[in-house]
Design an enzyme around this catalytic site. Sequence first.
Site, mmCIF file in Angstrom:
data_model
loop_
_atom_site.group_PDB
_atom_site.id
_atom_site.type_symbol
_atom_site.label_atom_id
_atom_site.label_comp_id
_atom_site.label_asym_id
_atom_site.label_seq_id
_atom_site.Cartn_x
_atom_site.Cartn_y
_atom_site.Cartn_z
ATOM 1 N N GLU A 209 0.966 -1.153 -0.036
ATOM 2 C CA GLU A 209 0.062 -0.058 0.107
ATOM 3 C C GLU A 209 0.878 1.386 0.083
ATOM 4 O O GLU A 209 0.305 2.392 -0.118
ATOM 5 C CB GLU A 209 -0.844 0.181 1.258
ATOM 6 C CG GLU A 209 -2.396 -0.774 0.853
ATOM 7 C CD GLU A 209 -2.077 -2.178 0.510
ATOM 8 O OE1 GLU A 209 -1.430 -3.013 1.278
ATOM 9 O OE2 GLU A 209 -2.440 -2.471 -0.529
ATOM 10 N N ASN A 293 -0.744 -7.604 -3.865
ATOM 11 C CA ASN A 293 -1.279 -6.789 -5.066
ATOM 12 C C ASN A 293 -0.196 -5.842 -5.697
ATOM 13 O O ASN A 293 0.701 -5.487 -4.698
ATOM 14 C CB ASN A 293 -2.538 -5.835 -4.457
ATOM 15 C CG ASN A 293 -1.935 -5.029 -3.085
ATOM 16 O OD1 ASN A 293 -1.652 -5.723 -1.993
ATOM 17 N ND2 ASN A 293 -1.899 -3.773 -3.439
ATOM 18 N N ASP A 335 -7.258 -4.628 -5.917
ATOM 19 C CA ASP A 335 -6.526 -5.040 -4.667
ATOM 20 C C ASP A 335 -7.007 -6.273 -4.169
ATOM 21 O O ASP A 335 -7.168 -6.593 -2.888
ATOM 22 C CB ASP A 335 -7.069 -4.243 -3.437
ATOM 23 C CG ASP A 335 -5.999 -4.302 -2.310
ATOM 24 O OD1 ASP A 335 -4.964 -4.761 -2.509
ATOM 25 O OD2 ASP A 335 -6.691 -4.084 -1.068
#
Lengths: 630, 199
Positions: A209, A293, A335
């Site tokens: 992230e 991801n 995601d």
Amino acid sequence: MKQRITTSMLASASCMAVAAALQFAITAPASANQKLVELSKSNENWIMPGRDYSSQNYSPMTQINVENVKKLRTAWSFSTGLLHGHEGTPLVVDGLMYVHTSFPNNTFALDLNDPGHIIWQHKPKQDPAARSVACCDLVNRGLAYWPGDGKTPALIIKTQLDGHLVALNAKTGEEFWKVENGDIKVGQTLTQAPYVIKDLALVGSSGAELGVRGHTTAYNVKTGEQVWRVYATGPDSEVGIGDDFNKANPHYGQKGLGTGTWEGDAWKIGGGTNWGWYAYDPETNLFHYGSGNPAPWNETMRPGDNKWTMTIWGRDADTGQAKFGYQKTPHDEWDYAGVNVMILSEQKDKAGKMRKLLTHPDRNGIVYTLDRENGDLVSANKLDDTVNWVKQVDLKSGLPVRDPEYSTYMDHKGKEICPSAMGYHNQGHDSYDPTKELFYLGINHICMDWEPFMLPYRAGQFFVGATLWMYPGPKGDRQNYLGLGQIKAYNAISGEYKWEKMERFSVWGGTLATAGNLVFYGTLDGFIKARNSDTGELLWKHKLPSGVIGHPMTFEHKGTQYVAIMYGVGGWPGVGLVFDLQDPTAGLGAVGAFKNLQNYTQMGGGVQVFSLDGKNPYDDVNVGEWTGKS
Amino acid sequence: MTLKKIYKKWACVALTGASMLGATIATANAQQVFRNTITGEELKILEVAPKEGRDTPAVKSFLETGINPYIGVKGCLPRGEEAYLVACSGCHGHLGEGKVGPGLNDNYWTYPKNTTDKGLFETIFGGAQGMMGPHGGDLQLDEVLALIAWIRNLNIGEAKDAEWLTDAQKASFKPFNAKEWDGSGKAEAAKEQCTIPAN
């Protein structure tokens, strides 16, 4: 900070080694790995999060069974003293229970003969700034155990949120070595349970992230020195791709794709971290895990397939080199981080051929089963019929057949996409009953709207680029934000679900199956439940102090079977619990789906242990009493 | 905290290379005590904050009075916005609308003290629960003051509940308008200085 192995540690380590050598001299095993395999066979141990290398979370014990499970009562409990998410499960080895916690990642060793006594505790002092680069709450998923080899003592290996991997003497809790696996300044954190194979301690990485380029690293378990590191993206030499990669399935892709499926240098900040569970087959010497991801979430910013994010790996344990890699979600748009549990089984395929399999319930709503020797796709079925971004997975090409209606792209708000970014399955460690050939899957039933936005990359800052609205899937109650989970029994060969039940909230933490015909799991609102694993019938439940995001385990001690579970709500579904309910923004974004959770549970971590009629060491009231000065 | 300990701490600050000036600031503003929002422990501002950006007039004044002189100073807004986008927007949203962190652009505060400059500074510097980690080590003090001014500027609540505004500021308060800011407001603000207003 550089790798830190101080001489004083090594000095004290070698003193310890001498002491341990004396202890172990009697039973010195041929190899640490064999010893670990042997230990995992005993009902008195639970030496890794999935019980043994197959990660089946299955216990052959029958003392607690469908007939008597109603009589399960609390035997004893232990508070970790910490808030936030407690994922994973404790380990039990040699009469001790090892308990991990959320940040600041304390570790406790409890004596099973007198669990009211903490044998040792390790409380690391971490830079609190690590908290601001954690993706989703301050969770940790557990510990690894290395059994010692006569020279080096048995070790507990743990991760710290601040990116360090630490080995502790399993008997004393003293730090044996400590290395920096990643730098929080660029957003590299650790939340995973490390994994021991032979004399290596394996660990992944977190921070996709924040644009962290994911890697898996093996350290010499005795010294903490790095042995190999492989990445999810980048040049083949760094990804660990050689000449025979994907030989059996060239259409999965072979060379040059870790850079070739990215625009320019985007792979350098392309994510693909892995923080889920590993499995290992000593016969093939391959270990398996999923890379996560791509970064950022906004797909418009990273054209291409973005290999090798979202990939199921089969890698050689000694070198890290990849034998196969199958990318489940090329060019992810939602995601659907591919890090979930890998469960190994041996089953006959539809043609009646016995095969070594790997089953993986993915975030993207598909449960995949592969031949773990060569990566062949055996089956790929929806975790629920409401999955809509994909119509089906073409078993020949391996590609998902997408429904463009649920694609995401700039200047468009995607609506009613199922599953949500949390996946129909997240990090929960599920189980497999080999006698029934059934997988017990804890499911999220959550869908979402998704709107991307552009943003620059800044080292150490969130690099997401999408705004999300989450809510219950079609089978839930969207008015009241309830009906967010399911529990199911799945046959990977027939593709059928033997039974399935709805839950008020996600079954986030995973399941435990036992030969007592039972499946155990915890719920976000704080129940531990037992169902008949044949029929799904609910047989027993107990309210815990806080919600569950970890998985149960079971062990035998002095002839009694115990079931243990960690509670302590948090994790991604619990990030909103630090909010106060009056706050008008408390329902926004990722927090929205679980806004009702506050009405069912609050934070607070610990372990609760159950047995029939609550049998426990203190049934003898003299146990643990202070008997005066000696 | 005992006097001896405090003495030790200052000595330590001076020894570990903070400028003597740093130490004087510290003693001069002994009347303002800054506390962690959760634990109430005293924040060790001069031990933690980056060396640069410590001895601006605004920082000196703030450490003495707890009042942020940059509030309402247009020329500070672009700097504050930059700091916000880098360090905060990922969790609190582009416009402070809230994501995994609560909204910062309304008048509801989990911690009521965040209605004051001092309280908001303490929350940013020392952190709060969970993922709200401390930012005292990664943001310059002067930057934090500009950042606080930006957070106040993002506000879209009712002026009457905005306790951090003076009556005069309330009278001229306008809720944040992103279009206007991106259109012309930012360019105009960039032309102005980020300094303490003369009066």
